[in-house]
Design a protein around this motif. Structure first.
Motif, PDB file in Angstrom:
ATOM      1  N   ARG A  27       0.706  -1.124  -0.074  1.00 52.42           N
ATOM      2  CA  ARG A  27      -0.006  -0.010  -0.115  1.00 52.42           C
ATOM      3  C   ARG A  27       1.045   1.260  -0.186  1.00 52.42           C
ATOM      4  N   ILE A  28       1.190   1.867  -0.965  1.00 50.23           N
ATOM      5  CA  ILE A  28       2.010   2.912  -1.355  1.00 50.23           C
ATOM      6  C   ILE A  28       1.281   4.362  -1.819  1.00 50.23           C
ATOM      7  N   ALA A  29       1.838   5.500  -1.639  1.00 48.52           N
ATOM      8  CA  ALA A  29       1.531   6.564  -2.351  1.00 48.52           C
ATOM      9  C   ALA A  29       2.734   6.920  -3.072  1.00 48.52           C
ATOM     10  N   VAL A  30       2.503   7.035  -4.241  1.00 46.65           N
ATOM     11  CA  VAL A  30       3.581   7.550  -5.336  1.00 46.65           C
ATOM     12  C   VAL A  30       3.428   8.723  -5.960  1.00 46.65           C
ATOM     13  N   ARG A  31       4.473   9.336  -6.139  1.00 48.20           N
ATOM     14  CA  ARG A  31       4.429  10.805  -7.147  1.00 48.20           C
ATOM     15  C   ARG A  31       5.516  10.466  -7.954  1.00 48.20           C
ATOM     16  N   VAL A  32       4.873  10.512  -9.317  1.00 48.27           N
ATOM     17  CA  VAL A  32       5.691  10.354 -10.592  1.00 48.27           C
ATOM     18  C   VAL A  32       5.601  11.653 -11.430  1.00 48.27           C
ATOM     19  N   ALA A  33       7.206  12.114 -11.379  1.00 47.23           N
ATOM     20  CA  ALA A  33       7.361  13.567 -12.421  1.00 47.23           C
ATOM     21  C   ALA A  33       7.574  12.715 -13.866  1.00 47.23           C
ATOM     22  N   LEU A  34       6.923  13.428 -14.620  1.00 45.07           N
ATOM     23  CA  LEU A  34       7.454  12.790 -16.038  1.00 45.07           C
ATOM     24  C   LEU A  34       8.364  13.811 -16.600  1.00 45.07           C
ATOM     25  N   ALA A  35       9.204  13.434 -17.695  1.00 47.80           N
ATOM     26  CA  ALA A  35      10.229  14.008 -18.317  1.00 47.80           C
ATOM     27  C   ALA A  35       9.528  15.311 -19.186  1.00 47.80           C
ATOM     28  N   GLU A  36      10.274  16.149 -19.657  1.00 53.90           N
ATOM     29  CA  GLU A  36       9.735  17.132 -20.578  1.00 53.90           C
ATOM     30  C   GLU A  36       9.066  16.743 -21.826  1.00 53.90           C
ATOM     31  N   ASP A  37       9.464  15.300 -22.346  1.00 46.43           N
ATOM     32  CA  ASP A  37       8.744  14.802 -23.298  1.00 46.43           C
ATOM     33  C   ASP A  37       7.445  14.142 -22.911  1.00 46.43           C
ATOM     34  N   ASN A  38       6.793  14.478 -21.697  1.00 43.94           N
ATOM     35  CA  ASN A  38       5.625  13.903 -21.315  1.00 43.94           C
ATOM     36  C   ASN A  38       5.327  12.158 -21.365  1.00 43.94           C
ATOM     37  N   GLU A  39       6.443  11.547 -21.693  1.00 47.86           N
ATOM     38  CA  GLU A  39       6.618  10.105 -21.724  1.00 47.86           C
ATOM     39  C   GLU A  39       7.333   9.356 -20.807  1.00 47.86           C
ATOM     40  N   ASN A  40       8.694   9.930 -20.702  1.00 54.93           N
ATOM     41  CA  ASN A  40       9.607   9.064 -19.996  1.00 54.93           C
ATOM     42  C   ASN A  40       9.340   9.798 -18.419  1.00 54.93           C
ATOM     43  N   VAL A  41       9.936   8.998 -17.581  1.00 55.59           N
ATOM     44  CA  VAL A  41      10.060   9.229 -16.088  1.00 55.59           C
ATOM     45  C   VAL A  41      11.214  10.030 -15.747  1.00 55.59           C
ATOM     46  N   ALA A  42      11.015  11.264 -15.090  1.00 56.54           N
ATOM     47  CA  ALA A  42      12.040  11.887 -14.456  1.00 56.54           C
ATOM     48  C   ALA A  42      12.209  11.483 -13.187  1.00 56.54           C
ATOM     49  N   ASP A  43      11.282  11.433 -12.331  1.00 54.67           N
ATOM     50  CA  ASP A  43      11.576  11.079 -10.841  1.00 54.67           C
ATOM     51  C   ASP A  43      10.201  10.308 -10.370  1.00 54.67           C
ATOM     52  N   VAL A  44      10.517   9.358  -9.275  1.00 52.25           N
ATOM     53  CA  VAL A  44       9.576   8.406  -8.748  1.00 52.25           C
ATOM     54  C   VAL A  44       9.889   8.679  -7.444  1.00 52.25           C
ATOM     55  N   HIS A  45       8.764   8.850  -6.513  1.00 47.72           N
ATOM     56  CA  HIS A  45       8.994   9.023  -5.002  1.00 47.72           C
ATOM     57  C   HIS A  45       7.851   8.419  -4.341  1.00 47.72           C
ATOM     58  N   THR A  46       8.146   7.114  -3.441  1.00 47.07           N
ATOM     59  CA  THR A  46       7.393   6.147  -3.052  1.00 47.07           C
ATOM     60  C   THR A  46       7.255   6.319  -1.561  1.00 47.07           C
ATOM     61  N   ALA A  47       6.211   6.449  -0.748  1.00 45.91           N
ATOM     62  CA  ALA A  47       6.076   6.241   0.644  1.00 45.91           C
ATOM     63  C   ALA A  47       4.862   5.249   0.905  1.00 45.91           C
ATOM     64  N   GLU A  48       4.895   5.044   2.263  1.00 47.12           N
ATOM     65  CA  GLU A  48       3.867   4.185   2.800  1.00 47.12           C
ATOM     66  C   GLU A  48       2.455   4.926   2.655  1.00 47.12           C
ATOM     67  N   TRP A  49       1.537   4.297   2.252  1.00 40.06           N
ATOM     68  CA  TRP A  49       0.154   4.801   2.156  1.00 40.06           C
ATOM     69  C   TRP A  49      -0.820   4.627   3.289  1.00 40.06           C
ATOM     70  N   VAL A  50      -1.372   5.551   3.630  1.00 40.00           N
ATOM     71  CA  VAL A  50      -2.257   5.363   4.769  1.00 40.00           C
ATOM     72  C   VAL A  50      -3.869   5.585   4.171  1.00 40.00           C
ATOM     73  N   ASP A  51      -4.623   4.695   4.353  1.00 37.52           N
ATOM     74  CA  ASP A  51      -5.871   4.715   3.565  1.00 37.52           C
ATOM     75  C   ASP A  51      -6.749   5.921   4.197  1.00 37.52           C
ATOM     76  N   GLN A  52      -7.032   6.832   3.253  1.00 37.43           N
ATOM     77  CA  GLN A  52      -8.024   8.086   3.527  1.00 37.43           C
ATOM     78  C   GLN A  52      -8.902   8.053   2.431  1.00 37.43           C
ATOM     79  N   ILE A  53      -9.486   6.851   1.909  1.00 37.26           N
ATOM     80  CA  ILE A  53     -10.514   6.841   0.982  1.00 37.26           C
ATOM     81  C   ILE A  53     -12.056   6.857   1.707  1.00 37.26           C
TER      82      ILE A  53
END
Length: 165
Positions: free
Chosen positions: A138-164
């Motif tokens: 169960r993770i919270a992910v932040r994906v930053a795409l590269a300038e080409d809007n296709e490739n991945v520039a950065d990924v940050h993953t943390a533990e996710w706490v259910d808030q749904i």
């Protein structure tokens, strides 16, 4: 600009060669031609789980009930070159549904072994978070795409706490 709130729902089943996940080839719109998860925008007045159930029905013609959804986490997609594409995504898994997935105007569904996801035909970010969520992380992910809007520039993953809701 505020990120669009969207959902993804991944149907899972066991096969002779291990666990399988339902994905689909996107036939129209954003991501056309890519293999994607089933989902879409959360409409005004909907919860993320209600939107996931609606989108599954609209895109692959099966009924998923909110109590059968397994909250898996969130993925925030950041497109620095196109901020209007930013998305805050709530991800669900399910092993329970009614009906057989079938093609719609938007998606051509297909089952894939989880051990052999078609990452070369998916958005470049999928391999960074989808296998982990399917495996039960169960993770919270932040994906930053590269300038080409296709490739991945950065990924940050943390533990996710259910808030749904």
């Amino acid at each position: 600009m505020t990120a669009a709130h969207v959902t993804l729902c991944f149907l899972l089943r066991d096969g002779a060669d291990g666990q399988h996940v339902l994905l689909g080839t996107k036939k129209t719109g954003f991501g056309q031609g890519k293999i994607v998860g089933v989902g879409g925008h959360v409409e005004l007045g909907e919860t993320a789980s209600q939107a996931a159930c609606r989108e599954v029905m609209e895109e692959i013609n099966v009924v998923v009930r909110a109590p059968d959804l397994i909250p898996a986490g969130t993925v925030d997609f950041v497109f620095p070159a196109r901020p209007d594409w930013n998305m805050a995504t709530t991800v669900f898994l399910t092993r329970s549904w009614e009906g057989d997935p079938s093609e719609s105007d938007e998606i051509a569904p297909e089952w894939f072994p989880v051990a052999r996801l078609p990452v070369e035909r998916m958005w470049a970010d999928a391999e960074h978070w989808l296998p982990a969520m399917i495996s039960g992380q169960r993770i919270a992910v932040r994906v930053a795409l590269a300038e080409d809007n296709e490739n991945v520039a950065d990924v940050h993953t943390a533990e996710w706490v259910d808030q749904i809701p």
